[in-house]
Design a protein around this motif. Sequence first.
Motif, short mmCIF file in Angstrom:
data_model
loop_
_atom_site.label_atom_id
_atom_site.label_comp_id
_atom_site.label_asym_id
_atom_site.label_seq_id
_atom_site.Cartn_x
_atom_site.Cartn_y
_atom_site.Cartn_z
N ASP A 208 19.15 5.29 -8.66
CA ASP A 208 18.67 5.92 -9.89
C ASP A 208 18.12 4.88 -10.85
OD1 ASP A 208 18.16 7.86 -11.78
OD2 ASP A 208 20.20 7.84 -12.60
N GLY A 209 17.09 4.19 -10.42
CA GLY A 209 16.50 3.14 -11.25
C GLY A 209 15.00 3.33 -11.41
N PRO A 210 14.38 2.48 -12.23
CA PRO A 210 12.94 2.60 -12.47
C PRO A 210 12.12 1.96 -11.37
CG PRO A 210 13.82 0.76 -13.71
CD PRO A 210 15.00 1.41 -13.01
N CYS A 211 10.85 2.34 -11.32
CA CYS A 211 9.92 1.66 -10.44
C CYS A 211 9.72 0.24 -10.95
CB CYS A 211 8.58 2.39 -10.40
SG CYS A 211 8.68 4.05 -9.68
N GLU A 212 9.20 -0.64 -10.09
CA GLU A 212 9.12 -2.06 -10.45
C GLU A 212 8.30 -2.28 -11.71
OE1 GLU A 212 7.52 -6.17 -8.44
OE2 GLU A 212 8.80 -4.84 -7.26
N PRO B 225 0.81 -1.23 0.00
CA PRO B 225 0.00 0.00 0.00
C PRO B 225 0.83 1.27 0.00
CG PRO B 225 -0.11 -1.13 2.13
CD PRO B 225 0.54 -2.07 1.18
N ASP B 226 2.08 1.20 0.41
CA ASP B 226 2.91 2.40 0.44
C ASP B 226 3.76 2.56 -0.81
OD1 ASP B 226 4.59 0.30 1.01
OD2 ASP B 226 5.27 1.07 2.94
N ALA B 227 3.52 1.73 -1.85
CA ALA B 227 4.22 1.90 -3.12
C ALA B 227 3.66 3.11 -3.86
CB ALA B 227 4.07 0.64 -3.97
N ARG B 228 4.51 3.76 -4.61
CA ARG B 228 4.11 4.94 -5.38
C ARG B 228 4.51 4.76 -6.83
NH1 ARG B 228 1.75 5.10 -1.43
NH2 ARG B 228 1.65 6.72 0.19
N ALA B 229 3.98 5.62 -7.69
CA ALA B 229 4.30 5.55 -9.11
C ALA B 229 5.60 6.27 -9.45
CB ALA B 229 3.16 6.16 -9.93
N GLU B 230 6.10 7.08 -8.52
CA GLU B 230 7.34 7.82 -8.72
C GLU B 230 8.29 7.51 -7.56
OE1 GLU B 230 8.02 9.60 -11.33
OE2 GLU B 230 6.02 9.43 -12.24
N PRO B 231 9.58 7.71 -7.77
CA PRO B 231 10.53 7.48 -6.67
C PRO B 231 10.17 8.29 -5.43
CG PRO B 231 11.71 7.71 -8.74
CD PRO B 231 10.28 8.06 -9.03
N GLN C 254 24.19 -3.35 -15.62
CA GLN C 254 23.43 -2.48 -14.72
C GLN C 254 23.26 -3.15 -13.36
OE1 GLN C 254 22.61 0.57 -15.19
NE2 GLN C 254 23.47 0.60 -17.25
N PRO C 255 23.32 -2.40 -12.27
CA PRO C 255 23.23 -3.02 -10.95
C PRO C 255 21.82 -3.51 -10.65
CG PRO C 255 23.22 -0.63 -10.75
CD PRO C 255 23.52 -0.94 -12.19
N VAL C 256 21.76 -4.60 -9.89
CA VAL C 256 20.48 -5.01 -9.30
C VAL C 256 20.16 -3.99 -8.22
CG1 VAL C 256 19.24 -6.82 -8.08
CG2 VAL C 256 20.93 -7.42 -9.83
N ARG C 257 18.91 -3.54 -8.20
CA ARG C 257 18.52 -2.43 -7.33
C ARG C 257 17.29 -2.78 -6.49
NH1 ARG C 257 19.60 0.46 -12.50
NH2 ARG C 257 21.01 2.22 -12.14
N TRP C 258 17.09 -1.99 -5.46
CA TRP C 258 15.81 -1.93 -4.77
C TRP C 258 14.87 -1.06 -5.59
CZ3 TRP C 258 14.77 -4.37 -0.05
CH2 TRP C 258 15.87 -4.94 0.58
N ALA D 74 10.53 -2.15 -14.66
CA ALA D 74 11.81 -2.81 -14.37
C ALA D 74 12.52 -3.30 -15.61
CB ALA D 74 11.58 -3.98 -13.40
N GLY D 75 11.82 -3.39 -16.77
CA GLY D 75 12.49 -3.77 -18.00
C GLY D 75 13.37 -2.68 -18.55
N ARG D 76 13.22 -1.45 -18.01
CA ARG D 76 14.03 -0.31 -18.44
C ARG D 76 15.11 -0.04 -17.39
NH1 ARG D 76 10.01 4.52 -19.62
NH2 ARG D 76 12.02 5.52 -20.03
N ARG D 77 16.28 0.31 -17.86
CA ARG D 77 17.39 0.63 -16.98
C ARG D 77 17.93 2.00 -17.37
NH1 ARG D 77 17.04 -2.20 -12.43
NH2 ARG D 77 17.30 -4.43 -12.74
N ASP D 78 18.68 2.61 -16.50
CA ASP D 78 19.27 3.90 -16.84
C ASP D 78 20.11 3.73 -18.09
OD1 ASP D 78 21.95 3.94 -14.36
OD2 ASP D 78 21.04 2.30 -15.47
#
Length: 271
Positions: A255-259, A50-56, A79-83, A262-266
């Motif tokens: 500096d990564g995408p929301c889940e 419930p606390d997930a958002r569409a933006e960082p 590219q690094p694996v990220r949270w 996740a198919g997109r990387r910097d």
Amino acid sequence: MGAGTTGGSSTAAVVTTVGAVVVAAAVLVTSLAVDRAADAVAPAVPGPPPDARAEPLRLPPDVVDPGGYTFVDTGPGGQPVRWDPCRPVHVVVRPDGEPQGGRAALGAALEEVGEAAGLVFVVDGETDERPDPARRLVDPRRYGERWSPVLVAWSDAGEDPRLAEAAGLAGPAGYGEGSRRRWVSGSVVLDAPWFAENLPAELGRRRAEAVLVHELAHLVGLGHSSDPFSLMSPTYQSVYDLGTADRAGLARLGDGPCEGDAGRRDGDAGT
């Protein structure tokens, strides 16, 4: 270390010395497949919290990038694996043996690493969960239908023999494959007697805080640095603050995408 798979569970320890204190990063690669084999009623991959958002939730700072850092794990294109930066990183604390001043030092280290990586840590409270290298990614009986929160456990060598040679151990736990691989949980195990000895005195407190930041940087996904003046260096002595390379690596991790992206990387055009 390579991207890993979701078909097994393993732990690898990387030992480093900071200020003449041995600490270690444990890379935890765990899978729901293993959990299902151990428990037939284990849930499917949890849905968005419930606390997930569409933006960082927080942006990493703009920093100079000199290179010289490494990541705990990487995926396609290096590219690094990220949270997920659009979800808080939830944390629970096992307080057994917690030294005086330990919780405050942990809170300060969480804020320092969170700010540097553009991540938000939320401490949910305390737990009686024991540290375990085979810890479940999802533990519905203890934490509900969600990824298990990061466990920070005050411990000692009697409970975890690895602490006989380390002041702390930490690592993230991942799920998924390829560009969709994410850190979703993790563990930090701290040698309570060592911290109890060091926290009361000024120099010892600085050393203890440096160990906490070093371990939490591993939890976020930062590996060792080749910069000898880096807190993440495996060889340099008496470094108490994040260096330029450390901060650059942490900023990249945040500096990564929301889940959902996740198919997109910097560096990807997103086409």
